[in-house]
Design an enzyme around this catalytic site. Structure first.
Site: not given
Length: 405
Positions: A242, A350
């Protein structure tokens, strides 16, 4: 009788164009959904297990993922209807615990978080299937299920112990993010003071053991020096589960071009994230300036927390917070494609790990909107499939192959 030649030519040209363009030409949205229906998204990072622990104390009797209330969905960004609407085929569920916890407590909490994921899979067997390899993930998706993998977010979760690392792998963890927000005893974080100039000698041992086990090395959260150390000595492809491109948004959590240029040789993938401060340059600058204001207020109003808060609030009122957007996420994808290539891009939203998301990417149902934007930018169906899952599966297979050696 006089003929209008211009009109004849124009009508003829329009007729030709009409014949050349099918009446059912797909829109970008339709193209995105067509691709994702065949190659659904494998997302690298979702913090719903952390939200389950925080909001419900890991008690599954207190909620139902088949349909969360709007206020809860605003925190998790994830439930079963949104997962289905977003064409999610595979998910690395994050088992995050606070990086500041004492070692023994971090280990215990991580095991508890792994149990949350296991419980979730067991309670919704019609939706989720546990997966620990590329093959089991592909098999789950072929059955229309969401392949559920486990990602351990932060090297603090192993308590500086190779024995615990091995046991976390045995419990199902298939990647480990080398650090979180704080530098560990053996690796430097992107957002803390460096201690090792990358990896310590023990840090290199950790990477070697992860390669031997077949555990993916996740380089999100680590310093640039740590990234290069892993790429120098590691024997398997890496993931950034991420992160975004630092050249687009200059945040230390993002990946610099010096590292992006090395990914083709390594085979690794940057899974582009939706965190506003990593996505929007304007948001990043705003956050930097707000931190400076907060620091000055803390000194100016020492012993006066009300005055300190009032000063920061006044600055925020005069400087509205910029919003990140879906278009800016696509800008990061464009940059990574330019520097590293299309084979080195994935998605790591996320979701569940942030308080706010870019406009247009408010929950997991919105993946198709991002892929439609990529269609508008000229990405082919093959490109979309690579970003959605093909690249991530290649990394998984590469890590498994390295372990077999």
């Amino acid at each position: 009788m006089t003929l209008n030649l211009t009109r004849i030519v124009t009508v003829s040209a329009l007729a030709f164009i009409a014949a050349a363009v099918p009446a059912s030409a797909a829109t970008p949205e339709e193209t995105a959904r067509e691709v994702l229906s065949k190659t659904p998204v494998i997302d690298g990072h979702n913090d719903t297990p952390h939200q389950i622990a925080e909001l419900f104390d890991r008690d599954f009797s207190k909620f139902d993922l088949k349909g969360l209330s709007p206020d809860i969905l605003a925190k998790t960004h994830t439930d079963i209807p949104t997962l289905r609407a977003g064409y999610l085929g595979g998910q690395f569920w994050s088992v995050y615990v606070d990086a500041a916890l004492p070692k023994h407590e971090a280990v215990t909490r991580t095991v508890e978080q792994i149990d949350v994921v296991r419980q979730m899979i067991a309670r919704y067997p019609d939706v989720f299937v546990y997966a620990d390899t590329a093959a089991t993930a592909e098999a789950a998706m072929k059955r229309g299920k969401i392949a559920s993998l486990i990602g351990m977010e932060g090297g603090h979760s192993i308590g500086s112990s190779l024995e615990i690392l091995r046991q976390m792998h045995a419990l199902g963890a298939r990647y480990m993010t080398i650090t979180h927000s704080l530098t560990t005893d053996w690796a430097d974080s992107a957002t803390d003071a460096p201690k090792h100039d990358g990896l310590s000698p023990f840090g290199f041992e950790v990477i070697a053991e992860m390669n031997r086990l077949g555990m993916i090395v996740d380089l999100s959260h680590v310093s640039e020096a740590t990234m290069h150390d892993v790429l120098d000595k590691g024997k398997a492809p890496v993931l950034f589960t991420h992160s975004n491109a630092r050249a687009v948004t200059p945040h230390p959590r993002n990946v610099p071009d010096s590292v992006l240029k090395r990914l083709p040789q390594n085979g690794g993938v940057v899974m582009v994230t939706f965190v506003p401060g990593f996505t929007s340059p304007e948001r990043r600058q705003w956050e930097y300036e707000r931190s400076a204001v907060a620091g000055r207020a803390k000194i100016e109003f020492t012993g006066n927390p009300a005055g300190e808060k009032a000063a920061v609030d006044a600055w925020i009122a005069a400087h509205p917070q910029p919003k990140a957007t879906l278009v800016q996420v696509a800008d990061h994808i464009d940059h990574i494609r330019k520097v590293a290539g299309i084979d080195h891009i994935g998605i790591g939203g996320d979701f569940g790990g942030v308080d706010e998301l870019p406009v247009g990417l408010e929950n997991v149902a919105t993946y198709p909107a991002l892929f439609a934007e990529l269609v508008r930018r000229g990405y082919s169906k093959t490109d979309l499939a690579k970003i959605a899952q093909v690249n991530a599966l290649r990394v998984m297979r590469g890590v498994e192959a390295a372990a077999e050696k």
